[in-house]
Design a protein around this motif. Structure first.
Motif, PDB file in Angstrom:
ATOM      1  N   THR A 297       0.434  -0.620   0.119  1.00 55.73           N
ATOM      2  CA  THR A 297       0.036  -0.292   0.463  1.00 55.73           C
ATOM      3  C   THR A 297       0.140   1.398   0.458  1.00 55.73           C
ATOM      4  O   THR A 297       0.339   2.183  -0.618  1.00 55.73           O
ATOM      5  CB  THR A 297      -0.969  -0.019   1.176  1.00 55.73           C
ATOM      6  N   PHE A 298       2.025   1.450   0.777  1.00 53.01           N
ATOM      7  CA  PHE A 298       3.101   2.001   0.646  1.00 53.01           C
ATOM      8  C   PHE A 298       4.283   2.328   0.364  1.00 53.01           C
ATOM      9  O   PHE A 298       4.675   3.690   0.056  1.00 53.01           O
ATOM     10  CB  PHE A 298       3.389   2.658   2.486  1.00 53.01           C
ATOM     11  N   ASP A 299       3.941   1.141  -0.742  1.00 53.34           N
ATOM     12  CA  ASP A 299       5.568   1.414  -2.112  1.00 53.34           C
ATOM     13  C   ASP A 299       5.000   1.816  -3.447  1.00 53.34           C
ATOM     14  O   ASP A 299       3.688   1.528  -3.543  1.00 53.34           O
ATOM     15  CB  ASP A 299       5.968  -0.230  -1.728  1.00 53.34           C
ATOM     16  N   TYR A 300       5.503   2.913  -4.082  1.00 54.34           N
ATOM     17  CA  TYR A 300       5.557   2.898  -5.440  1.00 54.34           C
ATOM     18  C   TYR A 300       6.253   2.770  -6.194  1.00 54.34           C
ATOM     19  O   TYR A 300       7.824   2.947  -5.763  1.00 54.34           O
ATOM     20  CB  TYR A 300       3.997   4.521  -5.546  1.00 54.34           C
ATOM     21  N   VAL A 301       6.534   2.303  -7.478  1.00 56.14           N
ATOM     22  CA  VAL A 301       7.809   2.418  -8.346  1.00 56.14           C
ATOM     23  C   VAL A 301       7.415   3.566  -9.130  1.00 56.14           C
ATOM     24  O   VAL A 301       6.515   3.905  -9.283  1.00 56.14           O
ATOM     25  CB  VAL A 301       7.257   1.172  -9.085  1.00 56.14           C
ATOM     26  N   MET A 302       8.923   5.202  -9.509  1.00 55.96           N
ATOM     27  CA  MET A 302       8.291   5.887 -10.184  1.00 55.96           C
ATOM     28  C   MET A 302       9.538   5.216 -12.014  1.00 55.96           C
ATOM     29  O   MET A 302      10.731   4.924 -11.108  1.00 55.96           O
ATOM     30  CB  MET A 302       9.252   7.192  -9.565  1.00 55.96           C
ATOM     31  N   LYS A 303       9.258   5.382 -12.503  1.00 53.08           N
ATOM     32  CA  LYS A 303       9.325   5.456 -14.473  1.00 53.08           C
ATOM     33  C   LYS A 303       9.465   6.732 -14.884  1.00 53.08           C
ATOM     34  O   LYS A 303       8.669   7.413 -15.231  1.00 53.08           O
ATOM     35  CB  LYS A 303       8.670   4.215 -14.468  1.00 53.08           C
ATOM     36  N   CYS A 304      10.717   6.814 -14.763  1.00 58.16           N
ATOM     37  CA  CYS A 304      11.628   8.298 -15.112  1.00 58.16           C
ATOM     38  C   CYS A 304      11.849   7.503 -16.671  1.00 58.16           C
ATOM     39  O   CYS A 304      12.580   7.361 -16.791  1.00 58.16           O
ATOM     40  CB  CYS A 304      12.447   8.757 -14.245  1.00 58.16           C
ATOM     41  N   LYS A 305      11.482   8.973 -17.363  1.00 62.46           N
ATOM     42  CA  LYS A 305      12.319   8.738 -19.070  1.00 62.46           C
ATOM     43  C   LYS A 305      12.396  10.313 -19.616  1.00 62.46           C
ATOM     44  O   LYS A 305      11.905  11.399 -19.122  1.00 62.46           O
ATOM     45  CB  LYS A 305      11.422   8.338 -19.837  1.00 62.46           C
ATOM     46  N   TYR A 306      13.506  10.400 -19.827  1.00 59.79           N
ATOM     47  CA  TYR A 306      14.215  11.398 -20.677  1.00 59.79           C
ATOM     48  C   TYR A 306      15.117  10.934 -21.915  1.00 59.79           C
ATOM     49  O   TYR A 306      15.970  11.046 -21.942  1.00 59.79           O
ATOM     50  CB  TYR A 306      15.437  12.432 -19.700  1.00 59.79           C
ATOM     51  N   GLU A 307      14.030  11.719 -22.838  1.00 55.26           N
ATOM     52  CA  GLU A 307      14.710  11.278 -24.559  1.00 55.26           C
ATOM     53  C   GLU A 307      14.078   9.557 -24.688  1.00 55.26           C
ATOM     54  O   GLU A 307      13.095   9.154 -24.351  1.00 55.26           O
ATOM     55  CB  GLU A 307      16.267  11.894 -24.955  1.00 55.26           C
ATOM     56  N   GLU A 308      16.339   9.486 -24.390  1.00 57.32           N
ATOM     57  CA  GLU A 308      15.934   7.189 -24.387  1.00 57.32           C
ATOM     58  C   GLU A 308      16.485   7.287 -23.209  1.00 57.32           C
ATOM     59  O   GLU A 308      17.260   5.620 -23.181  1.00 57.32           O
ATOM     60  CB  GLU A 308      16.584   7.115 -26.156  1.00 57.32           C
ATOM     61  N   LEU A 309      16.694   7.978 -22.229  1.00 54.46           N
ATOM     62  CA  LEU A 309      16.836   7.293 -20.930  1.00 54.46           C
ATOM     63  C   LEU A 309      16.053   7.021 -19.979  1.00 54.46           C
ATOM     64  O   LEU A 309      14.877   7.886 -19.928  1.00 54.46           O
ATOM     65  CB  LEU A 309      18.263   8.678 -20.437  1.00 54.46           C
ATOM     66  N   GLU A 310      16.704   5.372 -19.573  1.00 51.76           N
ATOM     67  CA  GLU A 310      15.360   5.310 -18.333  1.00 51.76           C
ATOM     68  C   GLU A 310      15.645   5.091 -17.357  1.00 51.76           C
ATOM     69  O   GLU A 310      16.849   4.466 -17.416  1.00 51.76           O
ATOM     70  CB  GLU A 310      14.345   3.884 -19.267  1.00 51.76           C
ATOM     71  N   GLY A 311      14.462   5.039 -16.633  1.00 56.67           N
ATOM     72  CA  GLY A 311      15.241   4.274 -14.766  1.00 56.67           C
ATOM     73  C   GLY A 311      13.847   4.159 -14.121  1.00 56.67           C
ATOM     74  O   GLY A 311      13.149   4.938 -14.285  1.00 56.67           O
ATOM     75  N   ASP A 312      14.384   3.733 -12.950  1.00 56.30           N
ATOM     76  CA  ASP A 312      13.390   3.588 -11.897  1.00 56.30           C
ATOM     77  C   ASP A 312      13.962   3.625 -10.478  1.00 56.30           C
ATOM     78  O   ASP A 312      14.835   3.754 -10.348  1.00 56.30           O
ATOM     79  CB  ASP A 312      12.983   2.128 -12.168  1.00 56.30           C
ATOM     80  N   ASP A 313      12.957   4.289 -10.118  1.00 57.30           N
ATOM     81  CA  ASP A 313      13.179   4.115  -8.603  1.00 57.30           C
ATOM     82  C   ASP A 313      12.347   3.844  -7.584  1.00 57.30           C
ATOM     83  O   ASP A 313      10.827   4.543  -7.888  1.00 57.30           O
ATOM     84  CB  ASP A 313      13.614   5.973  -8.169  1.00 57.30           C
ATOM     85  N   THR A 314      12.145   4.150  -6.730  1.00 59.22           N
ATOM     86  CA  THR A 314      11.174   3.451  -5.335  1.00 59.22           C
ATOM     87  C   THR A 314      10.636   4.643  -4.754  1.00 59.22           C
ATOM     88  O   THR A 314      11.455   5.450  -4.565  1.00 59.22           O
ATOM     89  CB  THR A 314      10.963   2.406  -4.211  1.00 59.22           C
ATOM     90  N   LEU A 315       9.343   4.596  -4.246  1.00 61.49           N
ATOM     91  CA  LEU A 315       9.291   5.521  -3.112  1.00 61.49           C
ATOM     92  C   LEU A 315       7.685   5.055  -2.299  1.00 61.49           C
ATOM     93  O   LEU A 315       7.396   4.037  -2.840  1.00 61.49           O
ATOM     94  CB  LEU A 315       7.971   6.658  -5.092  1.00 61.49           C
ATOM     95  N   HIS A 316       8.675   5.383  -1.247  1.00 62.68           N
ATOM     96  CA  HIS A 316       8.015   4.962  -0.282  1.00 62.68           C
ATOM     97  C   HIS A 316       7.637   5.758   0.813  1.00 62.68           C
ATOM     98  O   HIS A 316       8.074   6.922   1.701  1.00 62.68           O
ATOM     99  CB  HIS A 316       9.067   3.884   1.220  1.00 62.68           C
ATOM    100  N   LEU A 317       5.852   5.978   0.772  1.00 61.52           N
ATOM    101  CA  LEU A 317       4.761   7.446   1.645  1.00 61.52           C
ATOM    102  C   LEU A 317       4.862   6.754   2.887  1.00 61.52           C
ATOM    103  O   LEU A 317       4.732   6.010   3.022  1.00 61.52           O
ATOM    104  CB  LEU A 317       3.604   7.363   0.967  1.00 61.52           C
ATOM    105  N   PRO A 318       5.007   7.555   4.140  1.00 59.40           N
ATOM    106  CA  PRO A 318       4.575   7.516   5.213  1.00 59.40           C
ATOM    107  C   PRO A 318       2.888   7.086   5.444  1.00 59.40           C
ATOM    108  O   PRO A 318       1.791   7.900   5.304  1.00 59.40           O
ATOM    109  CB  PRO A 318       4.719   8.604   5.849  1.00 59.40           C
ATOM    110  N   ASP A 319       2.545   6.103   6.268  1.00 62.41           N
ATOM    111  CA  ASP A 319       1.645   5.875   6.972  1.00 62.41           C
ATOM    112  C   ASP A 319       0.858   6.957   7.362  1.00 62.41           C
ATOM    113  O   ASP A 319       1.363   6.331   9.049  1.00 62.41           O
ATOM    114  CB  ASP A 319       1.390   4.591   7.500  1.00 62.41           C
TER     115      ASP A 319
END
Length: 160
Positions: A81-103
């Motif tokens: 519930t409190f975890d998300y995935v960020m999918k980032c893209k700039y032109e042809e560069l791609e990357g993922d990062d996690t996002l943990h929100l507080p309860d």
């Protein structure tokens, strides 16, 4: 003469003692009072259904005249519930990062706002008072995709 000086010193000392409690009372009055919040609702740690579509998104076209490229950030739910995935893209560069929100006792609400610089955005969430809390910054520096944590959050509960 000595008696008068002694009496004057005693009166001066007594006068100082009377003002000290008033100063302490003023200092105590200036301190913010503890905020009593209603008891938090128990939010399940796992989602029953995971949304396949992004729950928050930022997208802007880059200035590349030859290609239809974008700077984009999308936030997706995960089974937790409190975890998300960020999918980032700039032109042809791609990357993922996690996002943990507080309860905070409410369903988390991730939000993305445009940043101050070109090709940047601030990823955060709405708190219980419906105020935006910034969490991470996604930006481009020297044609590289960067993610920086701006703040860290935690929630504490106290019992009486």
């Amino acid at each position: 003469m000595k008696r008068r000086n002694l009496l004057l010193c005693c009166l001066l000392a007594a006068g100082c003692r009377e003002t000290a409690p008033n100063n302490e009372a003023k200092a105590a009055a200036e301190k913010p009072a503890a905020v009593e919040a209603p008891p938090a609702v128990k939010i399940p740690l796992n989602r029953t259904t995971v949304n396949k579509e992004p729950v928050a998104e930022h997208k802007e076209k880059t200035e590349n005249p030859l290609n239809d490229w974008y700077f984009s950030v999308k936030v997706y739910e995960t089974p937790k519930t409190f975890d998300y995935v960020m999918k980032c893209k700039y032109e042809e560069l791609e990357g993922d990062d996690t996002l943990h929100l507080p309860d905070m006792g409410t369903e988390p609400k991730p939000v993305i706002k445009k940043g101050d610089e070109k090709y940047s955005c601030i990823v955060g969430f709405m708190d219980n008072n419906n105020q935006f809390r910034e969490y991470k910054k996604v930006y481009i520096k020297n044609d590289q995709l960067k993610v920086t944590s701006l703040k860290h959050y935690s929630v504490a509960t106290y019992s009486k």
